[in-house]
Structures are given as C-alpha cells and as structure tokens.
Design a protein around this motif. Structure first.
Motif, PDB file in Angstrom:
ATOM      1  N   TYR A 268      62.061  -3.116 -12.732  1.00  0.00           N
ATOM      2  CA  TYR A 268      60.952  -2.201 -12.928  1.00  0.00           C
ATOM      3  C   TYR A 268      61.320  -1.015 -13.805  1.00  0.00           C
ATOM      4  CZ  TYR A 268      59.033  -5.023  -9.218  1.00  0.00           C
ATOM      5  OH  TYR A 268      58.602  -6.093  -8.485  1.00  0.00           O
ATOM      6  N   GLY A 269      62.584  -0.921 -14.201  1.00  0.00           N
ATOM      7  CA  GLY A 269      63.025   0.173 -15.047  1.00  0.00           C
ATOM      8  C   GLY A 269      64.530   0.166 -15.196  1.00  0.00           C
ATOM      9  N   ASP A 270      65.040   1.218 -15.797  1.00  0.00           N
ATOM     10  CA  ASP A 270      66.460   1.346 -16.092  1.00  0.00           C
ATOM     11  C   ASP A 270      67.303   1.216 -14.829  1.00  0.00           C
ATOM     12  OD1 ASP A 270      68.940   1.982 -17.138  1.00  0.00           O
ATOM     13  OD2 ASP A 270      68.514   4.119 -17.329  1.00  0.00           O
ATOM     14  N   LEU A 271      68.256   0.297 -14.833  1.00  0.00           N
ATOM     15  CA  LEU A 271      69.139   0.101 -13.680  1.00  0.00           C
ATOM     16  C   LEU A 271      69.925   1.358 -13.359  1.00  0.00           C
ATOM     17  CD1 LEU A 271      70.380  -2.005 -11.659  1.00  0.00           C
ATOM     18  CD2 LEU A 271      72.146  -2.390 -13.384  1.00  0.00           C
ATOM     19  N   PHE A 272      70.263   2.141 -14.380  1.00  0.00           N
ATOM     20  CA  PHE A 272      71.110   3.301 -14.173  1.00  0.00           C
ATOM     21  C   PHE A 272      70.338   4.518 -13.671  1.00  0.00           C
ATOM     22  CE2 PHE A 272      73.123   0.650 -17.446  1.00  0.00           C
ATOM     23  CZ  PHE A 272      74.234   0.270 -16.705  1.00  0.00           C
ATOM     24  N   GLY A 273      69.037   4.364 -13.488  1.00  0.00           N
ATOM     25  CA  GLY A 273      68.259   5.421 -12.861  1.00  0.00           C
ATOM     26  C   GLY A 273      68.353   5.384 -11.344  1.00  0.00           C
ATOM     27  N   THR A 274      68.994   4.351 -10.812  1.00  0.00           N
ATOM     28  CA  THR A 274      69.143   4.203  -9.368  1.00  0.00           C
ATOM     29  C   THR A 274      70.157   5.207  -8.831  1.00  0.00           C
ATOM     30  OG1 THR A 274      68.641   1.836  -9.499  1.00  0.00           O
ATOM     31  CG2 THR A 274      69.819   2.604  -7.542  1.00  0.00           C
ATOM     32  N   ASP A 275      69.849   5.792  -7.684  1.00  0.00           N
ATOM     33  CA  ASP A 275      70.778   6.698  -7.001  1.00  0.00           C
ATOM     34  C   ASP A 275      71.039   6.122  -5.616  1.00  0.00           C
ATOM     35  OD1 ASP A 275      72.358   8.797  -6.280  1.00  0.00           O
ATOM     36  OD2 ASP A 275      70.718  10.200  -5.927  1.00  0.00           O
ATOM     37  N   PRO A 276      72.086   5.294  -5.460  1.00  0.00           N
ATOM     38  CA  PRO A 276      72.308   4.608  -4.182  1.00  0.00           C
ATOM     39  C   PRO A 276      72.592   5.596  -3.052  1.00  0.00           C
ATOM     40  CG  PRO A 276      74.226   4.397  -5.602  1.00  0.00           C
ATOM     41  CD  PRO A 276      73.153   5.010  -6.441  1.00  0.00           C
TER      42      PRO A 276
END
Length: 301
Positions: A268-276
């Motif tokens: 749904y968008g940039d993988l690196f926008g994830t904050d685990p």
C-alpha cells in the motif's frame, strides 16, 4: 574456457561496515560446512513460534559471538532471540540477522541463506535507519550480495580469508534488475490469499511471468534480481501482517532490491515508512521491478 573474474575490493568502502561483512564472509563459510550434520530439529520454538533446527542455533551463536566482538557493533538481534544482545562496549552499529533463512529446506537439500542488516540505531526501527545490508545464498555455490543503498555487488565466497587470499571473487558489479522481467513468486497458500492478492497474481500471470518459488526468501529474491520480476509474501485472510519479519527480512532485502533499481512496498506504500512496534514485527512485502510492484499496489488498493 572458464570466465576470468575481476579482483575483489572493499565491500562498500566503509571500514567499520566492511569489517562486519568480513566476519559474515568467514562465518558463512563455516556455517555452510556445518549444515549436513545439523539438520535435526531441537526442542522449543523461536520467538515467532517456528520450529528450530540445530543449524539455526549453530549459525545464530556463531554469528553473535563473532560480530559482537567487533568494536563497531553495539548490539546483535536475530530471529532466534527474544531480545537483542548488547555489546559490552557499545558500538555505533546495530545488527539484525536471520542467521539461516529457509532452514526448512535442509532436509530436501534446497537453497537457504543468511540475511544481515546494519542499522544506525537499535532495533526495532524503520528501514530508513539501514546503513548497509547483505545476504549470503547457500546454493550450488556460496554467494554474497552486498549493498550500501546506492549499488549492489555479488561475490563468490570461496572460504574464509587467509594470507594472500580474501576468500571471495567479484561476480557482478552494480547488479541491477533486468528491464524485461520474467518471474514471480508469491508466498502463502492460494486459498488464504485475499481477493486483492489473487487479482494481482492473475494480472501477473496474464503477462506470462513464470512462477519461481522455492520456500527460501533469499533464493526466491535472487531469482528476481537475476531475471527480473516480483517477489511477495502478502497479507493473508487470517494473517494480515503476512509471515516475514520486518527488521530481519523485509527491510534489509528491500534495501538491496531498491539499490538494484527496483522497489519495495508493503502493498500500500513505501516499505520504509513502516515503524515496527516490536522486534519480531511482521509485514507484508512486495519486492521487484518498479512497474510490477506499482501494478500490484494499484490492484490491492
């Protein structure tokens, strides 16, 4: 006539990170030699609930001991550990490893690998804190793919370094995804795919892409890097986060794929926008040629 391979240079030209990858090269050569005698499962499960083989434990302990001995390493985390282990003297880099990706392939003698992430802050953290990443593939040959985020190089690992021989040969410099993709690989059982994932796969198959899925993340991604295409372990109807761990698998391999000219997405968008929010957090992941990943995203949305 055999191909003349070019000489090796520094991994990425960053001395402290190069030292990490030197240890990975030497240790990977030992891990490969030890695999035949460590196929059996041991008692217990890893923090993600998966059964553990003796090879998983062996690789994890070996990498942990050797990497934490480096002055530049502040902590070591792996899929096999509940929490990160901190170095006695905190270094500037924090490592997250999948010590033996695809170890279920041991019994059937199929490929597996080791994934190495170098972060500039402790994990869990977002992929935008990656400094470098690498993965080793234990296939017919042992190879190591290394990236600093700007370029990707592939090496043949011939063994541990010794006097006059650094144990590697450069196979491909500035590896980039082919413009004419030919393969795809989607994990999970088809009955468990969401309607959007099923539609995305049907769209890819309409382009006559060939299925290449072997059950080891690294081996499947290497098919995409070599032939062009898309890999995914998507969200499933009963597992919206998918299967792969963000810090150990999705982020570092996405980092490599993007440096090779591709794209990494969570669907749904940039993988690196994830904050685990936890060390073993999972994420859906889609990696490969930008145009194909864009198409998958459009179908899912």
């Amino acid at each position: 006539m055999s191909q003349q391979l070019p000489p090796s240079a520094d991994w990425i030209g960053h001395p402290t990170v190069d030292a990490v990858f030197d240890v990975v090269r030497d240790t990977a050569a030992e891990v490969r030699e030890a695999l035949p005698e460590r196929r059996a499962y041991v008692e217990g499960h890893n923090p993600s609930g998966e059964k553990v083989r003796a090879a998983d434990e062996y690789a994890d302990e070996l990498f942990c001991e050797r990497l934490l001995a480096l002055d530049s390493v502040g902590s070591y985390a792996s899929e096999e550990r509940q929490s990160a282990r901190e170095a006695d003297d905190g270094g500037e880099y924090h490592l997250a490893l999948d010590p033996l990706d695809g170890s279920s392939n041991l019994t059937s003698n199929n490929p597996m690998g080791t994934i190495v992430s170098v972060y500039d802050e402790p994990v869990p953290t977002g992929g935008d804190h990656l400094v470098a990443a690498a993965f080793v593939l234990y296939g017919p040959n042992t190879t190591m793919v290394v990236s600093d985020g700007d370029s990707v190089d592939e090496y043949l690992i011939e063994g541990a370094a010794d006097e006059g021989d650094d144990g590697r040969k450069l196979l491909r410099e500035d590896l980039t995804l082919p413009d004419d993709p030919t393969v795809y690989a989607f994990g999970g059982r088809r009955p468990d795919w969401t309607d959007g994932v099923t539609a995305a796969v049907e769209d890819l198959e309409a382009d006559r892409l060939k299925l290449r899925y072997g059950g080891a993340f690294i081996a499947d991604v290497m098919q995409v890097l070599t032939h062009g295409g898309v890999f995914a372990y998507p969200e499933l109807t009963d597992s919206p986060e998918g299967k792969l761990r963000y810090c150990f698998e999705c982020a570092p391999v996405g980092f490599v794929v993007e440096a090779a000219g591709g794209r990494a997405s969570d669907g749904y968008g940039d993988l690196f926008g994830t904050d685990p929010d936890r060390l073993h957090a999972r994420s859906p992941v889609y990696l490969g040629n930008e145009e194909l990943v864009d198409r998958v995203e459009a179908t899912l949305s």
